[in-house]
Design a protein around this motif. Sequence first.
Motif, PDB file in Angstrom:
ATOM      1  N   ASN A 103       0.822  -1.213   0.000  1.00 24.66           N
ATOM      2  CA  ASN A 103       0.000   0.000   0.000  1.00 24.66           C
ATOM      3  C   ASN A 103       0.857   1.264   0.000  1.00 24.66           C
ATOM      4  O   ASN A 103       0.640   2.181  -0.796  1.00 24.66           O
ATOM      5  CB  ASN A 103      -0.915   0.006   1.220  1.00 24.66           C
ATOM      6  N   ILE A 104       1.847   1.260   0.883  1.00 27.38           N
ATOM      7  CA  ILE A 104       2.687   2.447   1.016  1.00 27.38           C
ATOM      8  C   ILE A 104       3.437   2.729  -0.292  1.00 27.38           C
ATOM      9  O   ILE A 104       3.601   3.880  -0.704  1.00 27.38           O
ATOM     10  CB  ILE A 104       3.667   2.288   2.210  1.00 27.38           C
ATOM     11  N   GLN A 126       4.032   8.040   4.020  1.00 28.78           N
ATOM     12  CA  GLN A 126       3.523   7.849   5.385  1.00 28.78           C
ATOM     13  C   GLN A 126       2.995   9.165   5.949  1.00 28.78           C
ATOM     14  O   GLN A 126       1.900   9.216   6.519  1.00 28.78           O
ATOM     15  CB  GLN A 126       4.662   7.300   6.263  1.00 28.78           C
ATOM     16  N   GLN A 127       3.776  10.228   5.748  1.00 24.88           N
ATOM     17  CA  GLN A 127       3.354  11.555   6.223  1.00 24.88           C
ATOM     18  C   GLN A 127       2.033  11.965   5.596  1.00 24.88           C
ATOM     19  O   GLN A 127       1.144  12.482   6.270  1.00 24.88           O
ATOM     20  CB  GLN A 127       4.420  12.603   5.875  1.00 24.88           C
ATOM     21  N   LEU A 128       1.930  11.718   4.301  1.00 25.00           N
ATOM     22  CA  LEU A 128       0.700  12.108   3.593  1.00 25.00           C
ATOM     23  C   LEU A 128      -0.504  11.336   4.136  1.00 25.00           C
ATOM     24  O   LEU A 128      -1.552  11.915   4.413  1.00 25.00           O
ATOM     25  CB  LEU A 128       0.849  11.864   2.086  1.00 25.00           C
ATOM     26  N   LEU A 129      -0.332  10.006   4.316  1.00 26.48           N
ATOM     27  CA  LEU A 129      -1.446   9.189   4.822  1.00 26.48           C
ATOM     28  C   LEU A 129      -1.867   9.688   6.203  1.00 26.48           C
ATOM     29  O   LEU A 129      -3.056   9.764   6.515  1.00 26.48           O
ATOM     30  CB  LEU A 129      -1.039   7.714   4.898  1.00 26.48           C
ATOM     31  N   GLU A 130      -0.877  10.055   7.034  1.00 25.70           N
ATOM     32  CA  GLU A 130      -1.210  10.567   8.372  1.00 25.70           C
ATOM     33  C   GLU A 130      -1.920  11.904   8.280  1.00 25.70           C
ATOM     34  O   GLU A 130      -2.910  12.145   8.965  1.00 25.70           O
ATOM     35  CB  GLU A 130       0.061  10.684   9.217  1.00 25.70           C
ATOM     36  N   PHE A 131      -1.427  12.763   7.402  1.00 30.25           N
ATOM     37  CA  PHE A 131      -2.044  14.077   7.223  1.00 30.25           C
ATOM     38  C   PHE A 131      -3.494  13.934   6.755  1.00 30.25           C
ATOM     39  O   PHE A 131      -4.387  14.641   7.218  1.00 30.25           O
ATOM     40  CB  PHE A 131      -1.240  14.888   6.206  1.00 30.25           C
ATOM     41  N   LEU A 132      -3.721  13.004   5.859  1.00 30.54           N
ATOM     42  CA  LEU A 132      -5.072  12.812   5.332  1.00 30.54           C
ATOM     43  C   LEU A 132      -5.946  12.023   6.309  1.00 30.54           C
ATOM     44  O   LEU A 132      -7.154  11.912   6.119  1.00 30.54           O
ATOM     45  CB  LEU A 132      -5.028  12.076   3.991  1.00 30.54           C
ATOM     46  N   LEU A 134      -5.799   8.802   6.804  1.00 32.77           N
ATOM     47  CA  LEU A 134      -6.186   7.505   6.226  1.00 32.77           C
ATOM     48  C   LEU A 134      -5.522   6.386   7.015  1.00 32.77           C
ATOM     49  O   LEU A 134      -4.303   6.286   7.047  1.00 32.77           O
ATOM     50  CB  LEU A 134      -5.765   7.426   4.758  1.00 32.77           C
ATOM     51  N   LYS A 135      -6.337   5.564   7.654  1.00 28.46           N
ATOM     52  CA  LYS A 135      -5.780   4.456   8.428  1.00 28.46           C
ATOM     53  C   LYS A 135      -5.740   3.220   7.546  1.00 28.46           C
ATOM     54  O   LYS A 135      -6.676   2.443   7.515  1.00 28.46           O
ATOM     55  CB  LYS A 135      -6.606   4.215   9.687  1.00 28.46           C
ATOM     56  N   ILE A 136      -4.645   3.102   6.834  1.00 25.71           N
ATOM     57  CA  ILE A 136      -4.484   1.981   5.918  1.00 25.71           C
ATOM     58  C   ILE A 136      -3.176   1.291   6.270  1.00 25.71           C
ATOM     59  O   ILE A 136      -2.145   1.956   6.410  1.00 25.71           O
ATOM     60  CB  ILE A 136      -4.463   2.497   4.453  1.00 25.71           C
ATOM     61  N   PRO A 137      -3.213  -0.053   6.467  1.00 29.91           N
ATOM     62  CA  PRO A 137      -1.976  -0.750   6.833  1.00 29.91           C
ATOM     63  C   PRO A 137      -0.904  -0.565   5.747  1.00 29.91           C
ATOM     64  O   PRO A 137      -1.116  -0.949   4.603  1.00 29.91           O
ATOM     65  CB  PRO A 137      -2.391  -2.215   6.956  1.00 29.91           C
TER      66      PRO A 137
END
Lengths: 264, 251
Positions: A103-104, A126-132, A134-137
């Motif tokens: 995914n990453i 990772q930063q982007l997913l956290e900012f958005l 989005l809890k995705i493994p």
Amino acid sequence: MNLESNHSAASVSVRNLRKSFPGSGDDQTSRLSVLGGIDLDVAKGEFVSFFGPNGCGKTTFLSVLSGLLPADEGTVSIDSAGQTHVGVIFQNYRESLYPWLRNIDNVAFPLELQGVSRSKRREQAQQLLEFLGLKIPRDGYPYQLSGGQQQLLSIARALIFNAGVLVMDEPFASLDYSTRFTVRDRVQEIWTKTRTTTLFVSHNIEEAIYLADRLVLFSKKPMRIIKEIPVPLPRPRGASILESEDFFRIQVQALKVFKEAMLQ
Amino acid sequence: MKRGIPWGIIVLLALWCLLSFPKLIDPLYLPTPVAVLREFWASVSSGLLPRHAAATVYRLVVGFSAGALVGIPVGLLMGYSKRVYSALEALIEVLRAIPVIALFPLFLIFFGLGDRSKFIVAAWSSSLVILINTMYGVQHSSTVRRMVARSLKASEWQIFWKVVLPDALPEILVGLRTGVSIALIVVLMTEMFLGTQKGIGQMIYNAHLMYDTPTMYVGIIASGVVGYGLNLLLLTAQRKVIHWKGDFQNE
């Protein structure tokens, strides 16, 4: 990558856009006109929904906008502080992510293409997913995710690409009914956070209005703009807005214009 | 995945016992499982079977690897480029129509009676099926996945390596598995008739000439074990590498 503001958001200006394809008959000279002269201006950070009949040429329009197809006539200009990337979100989420990448790494794929080192691009993703939010493994694979999560992952991938414009071609059409609501609200959230200029095509008038600053109605082939309807509803919008009088008024107006155009 | 009971094998073994112990079939044609098993241990402990098997596996691996080294790149090119495809398609179809055994005498003239001509036939026959599958895999790779990469401004080269190739991997693996089975058939065939003292094919054929049927059965079973083993090896690799086409993929 500047996530906090809309510095990378672009304005879009379309002038007299025309596109036709070779006709299907024996007659080699006949051509099927798909885009019949489109003029459209989209402001920086605006969310515009497109609504039109089946097979009216929306996908062709989006392909020309995102540079995947050349236009016959007319121009598309995308303006921002040097950022002209267009991020495309396809309807078919199963095929738009890469199942062999984690995914990453799917999110980081545009950076991989740009030659960013693995550790750096994973960190950014990772930063982007956290900012958005989005809890995705991160180490899982796309096929282990729900359809909605996969579509959100595609959006994250387009954002890391620093897209000035996001083009979404019926992104929810392949999702099941209940997922659509949650994903719809996630898209609103992401847009509120990033203020990326978004062009959104939908077959669902309610969804189109719910998300938009402005609703654009398309005609049958050759596609033209019939009407543009502003959607001045307050944000953030929730399910209750669907029952508001303003929402209802806009929907009725849009459907009326749409029906008249279809009968012509 | 839970495994059921392999009834097929049990029934086959029971049938074998039923026919061979009461000598319903002449033991010359069908020895008992015990006799075959005894012969099996004898040939293992004498080192005879391992020597034969090693020779066969060696020829198979060399020939098959060469076939893959030719088949995969050419298949990738033919799948990706319309020009390469139209240039080579007719030729490949013609070559594919010729049974490889018909070419064997020709290879013998060119490459002699030794291992080289055996490598060549194995390579020849496996490369064609690997090529076809690889080409098919590339031609049927997802256009959406390519478009995504194109929209992300990937170069043609990047699209090929990072999207088309991994997308074609499942088909390539299918080609490799088919290719290894074909190569095994061909290698055994060449070992039976020509210029070698080693190899499972030679072992079977020699036993046949001397009416040593238990040894024949040992050879036949050994060839099956070799084929099964190689297929299992590739299958495991396939499950590892192509994890996204597994049983656990939720649709």
